[in-house]
Write a protein that holds these residues in place. Structure first.
Motif, PDB file in Angstrom:
ATOM      1  N   UNK A 204       0.843  -1.193   0.000  1.00  0.00           N
ATOM      2  CA  UNK A 204       0.000   0.000   0.000  1.00  0.00           C
ATOM      3  C   UNK A 204       0.879   1.245   0.000  1.00  0.00           C
ATOM      4  N   UNK A 205       0.700   2.102  -0.995  1.00  0.00           N
ATOM      5  CA  UNK A 205       1.356   3.405  -1.019  1.00  0.00           C
ATOM      6  C   UNK A 205       0.325   4.412  -0.514  1.00  0.00           C
ATOM      7  N   UNK A 206       0.540   4.903   0.696  1.00  0.00           N
ATOM      8  CA  UNK A 206      -0.476   5.701   1.382  1.00  0.00           C
ATOM      9  C   UNK A 206      -0.220   7.195   1.211  1.00  0.00           C
ATOM     10  N   UNK A 207      -1.243   7.874   0.706  1.00  0.00           N
ATOM     11  CA  UNK A 207      -1.226   9.335   0.538  1.00  0.00           C
ATOM     12  C   UNK A 207      -0.006   9.797  -0.270  1.00  0.00           C
ATOM     13  N   UNK A 208       0.153   9.226  -1.444  1.00  0.00           N
ATOM     14  CA  UNK A 208       1.293   9.588  -2.292  1.00  0.00           C
ATOM     15  C   UNK A 208       1.166  11.026  -2.789  1.00  0.00           C
ATOM     16  N   UNK A 209       2.161  11.874  -2.543  1.00  0.00           N
ATOM     17  CA  UNK A 209       2.121  13.263  -3.025  1.00  0.00           C
ATOM     18  C   UNK A 209       2.480  13.328  -4.505  1.00  0.00           C
ATOM     19  N   UNK A 210       2.250  14.470  -5.091  1.00  0.00           N
ATOM     20  CA  UNK A 210       2.521  14.644  -6.521  1.00  0.00           C
ATOM     21  C   UNK A 210       3.984  14.382  -6.847  1.00  0.00           C
ATOM     22  N   UNK A 211       4.884  14.763  -5.936  1.00  0.00           N
ATOM     23  CA  UNK A 211       6.324  14.624  -6.190  1.00  0.00           C
ATOM     24  C   UNK A 211       6.751  13.158  -6.276  1.00  0.00           C
ATOM     25  N   UNK A 212       5.926  12.255  -5.744  1.00  0.00           N
ATOM     26  CA  UNK A 212       6.275  10.841  -5.780  1.00  0.00           C
ATOM     27  C   UNK A 212       5.996  10.220  -7.146  1.00  0.00           C
ATOM     28  N   UNK A 213       5.096  10.787  -7.910  1.00  0.00           N
ATOM     29  CA  UNK A 213       4.659  10.184  -9.166  1.00  0.00           C
ATOM     30  C   UNK A 213       5.791   9.966 -10.172  1.00  0.00           C
ATOM     31  N   UNK A 232      -2.368   2.332  -4.510  1.00  0.00           N
ATOM     32  CA  UNK A 232      -2.311   3.677  -3.963  1.00  0.00           C
ATOM     33  C   UNK A 232      -3.622   3.945  -3.231  1.00  0.00           C
ATOM     34  N   UNK A 233      -3.518   4.395  -1.998  1.00  0.00           N
ATOM     35  CA  UNK A 233      -4.737   4.555  -1.206  1.00  0.00           C
ATOM     36  C   UNK A 233      -4.573   5.664  -0.170  1.00  0.00           C
ATOM     37  N   UNK A 234      -5.643   5.922   0.565  1.00  0.00           N
ATOM     38  CA  UNK A 234      -5.653   6.948   1.596  1.00  0.00           C
ATOM     39  C   UNK A 234      -5.494   6.327   2.976  1.00  0.00           C
ATOM     40  N   UNK A 235      -5.265   7.168   3.962  1.00  0.00           N
ATOM     41  CA  UNK A 235      -5.193   6.704   5.349  1.00  0.00           C
ATOM     42  C   UNK A 235      -6.519   6.082   5.752  1.00  0.00           C
ATOM     43  N   UNK A 236      -7.598   6.679   5.308  1.00  0.00           N
ATOM     44  CA  UNK A 236      -8.929   6.157   5.639  1.00  0.00           C
ATOM     45  C   UNK A 236      -9.109   4.733   5.103  1.00  0.00           C
ATOM     46  N   UNK A 237      -8.607   4.470   3.915  1.00  0.00           N
ATOM     47  CA  UNK A 237      -8.689   3.116   3.350  1.00  0.00           C
ATOM     48  C   UNK A 237      -7.923   2.126   4.202  1.00  0.00           C
ATOM     49  N   UNK A 238      -6.751   2.532   4.652  1.00  0.00           N
ATOM     50  CA  UNK A 238      -5.949   1.656   5.521  1.00  0.00           C
ATOM     51  C   UNK A 238      -6.726   1.321   6.776  1.00  0.00           C
ATOM     52  N   UNK A 239      -7.304   2.323   7.388  1.00  0.00           N
ATOM     53  CA  UNK A 239      -8.038   2.108   8.641  1.00  0.00           C
ATOM     54  C   UNK A 239      -9.246   1.209   8.453  1.00  0.00           C
TER      55      UNK A 239
END
Length: 254
Positions: A204-213, A232-239
């Motif tokens: 899981x790549x969590x909350x990837x910022x634009x600079x990571x792309x 690629x997902x959000x913190x909410x998805x992880x929880x």
């Protein structure tokens, strides 16, 4: 009529067969070849051709390890032999068996990675990486690799009976160019691809910022089939999708 024609056609061949009561001599059925066990063949090959390799757990006579690599290579003796031999040699050269809490304590205090105390909802051990704390310009790359291998080994040791894979979570909040490390990420996936095949169930790549792309686009081709495991997902998805309220990692709580 069709039946009669068929019988007439067959009769010359049937009448030409002569039965005999004499025993058939010098005939040996290839029972051994039919019942050959690729598992045993592999053990014999390893013992014969690579007797310098270590034995015991994760050695050339470790039946669980042998079977795992056979399954990974779809029971191809030659392919699994080559991959298993490479893995055993790497473990020996990297001195995996000598890694422990004390040997990685210094780099572990950076907080860049840890094995979560609880399993995810699919009963997988969880390895978490905090990307913003990974500083390749500051930290010794050799120590980073040791920490990586130690935590992978630790996560695998927590596999419940009947479970075979772990979950990787890379927290990308706060990720910047100073955290990008193509060499280390390639090393991480190589460890899974060559030495622990099919042990990584998902990343899981969590909350990837634009600079990571752009960094991901550069890295993706190097990860081989493991790139397909990335999500690629959000913190909410992880929880909500991977943990219960009681087991969610602290850094992903609200």
């Amino acid at each position: 009529m069709a039946l009669r024609t068929c019988q007439n056609f067959a009769s010359p061949f049937v009448s030409s067969i002569k039965l005999t009561k004499k025993p058939i001599r010098n005939f040996k059925a290839p029972v051994k070849n039919c019942q050959s066990d690729p598992h045993e063949s592999r053990k014999e090959r390893l013992e014969k051709d690579y007797n310098s390799l270590p034995v015991g757990k994760n050695g050339r006579d470790d039946e669980d390890m042998i079977l795992w690599f056979l399954k990974d290579r779809k029971f191809s003796i030659e392919e699994s032999l080559a991959k298993l031999t490479k893995a055993i040699k790497w473990r020996q050269e990297f001195r995996v068996s000598e890694l422990n809490e004390d040997s990685v304590r210094g780099i572990a205090e950076s907080g860049k990675a840890y094995v979560h105390d609880f399993l995810d909802i699919n009963e997988r051990p969880v390895l978490i990486v905090v990307a913003s704390k990974h500083l390749p310009a500051v930290h010794d790359p050799v120590e980073d690799e040791k920490l990586c291998v130690f935590f992978i080994e630790k996560a695998l040791s927590k596999l419940p009976p009947g479970k075979e894979q772990i979950l990787g979570i890379i927290d990308l909040r706060g990720f910047g160019t100073e955290n990008a490390d193509l060499k280390f990420l390639t090393f991480l996936f190589d460890v899974f691809y060559y030495y622990h095949p099919k042990r990584l169930g998902e990343v899981l790549f969590v909350e990837a910022p634009f600079v990571f792309k752009p960094f991901w686009q550069l890295t993706k081709p190097l990860l081989k089939s493991y790139a397909s495991l990335a999500k690629f997902c959000s913190v909410e998805t992880v929880r909500k999708e991977y943990f219960t309220e009681a087991t969610v990692p602290d850094n992903f709580r609200e």
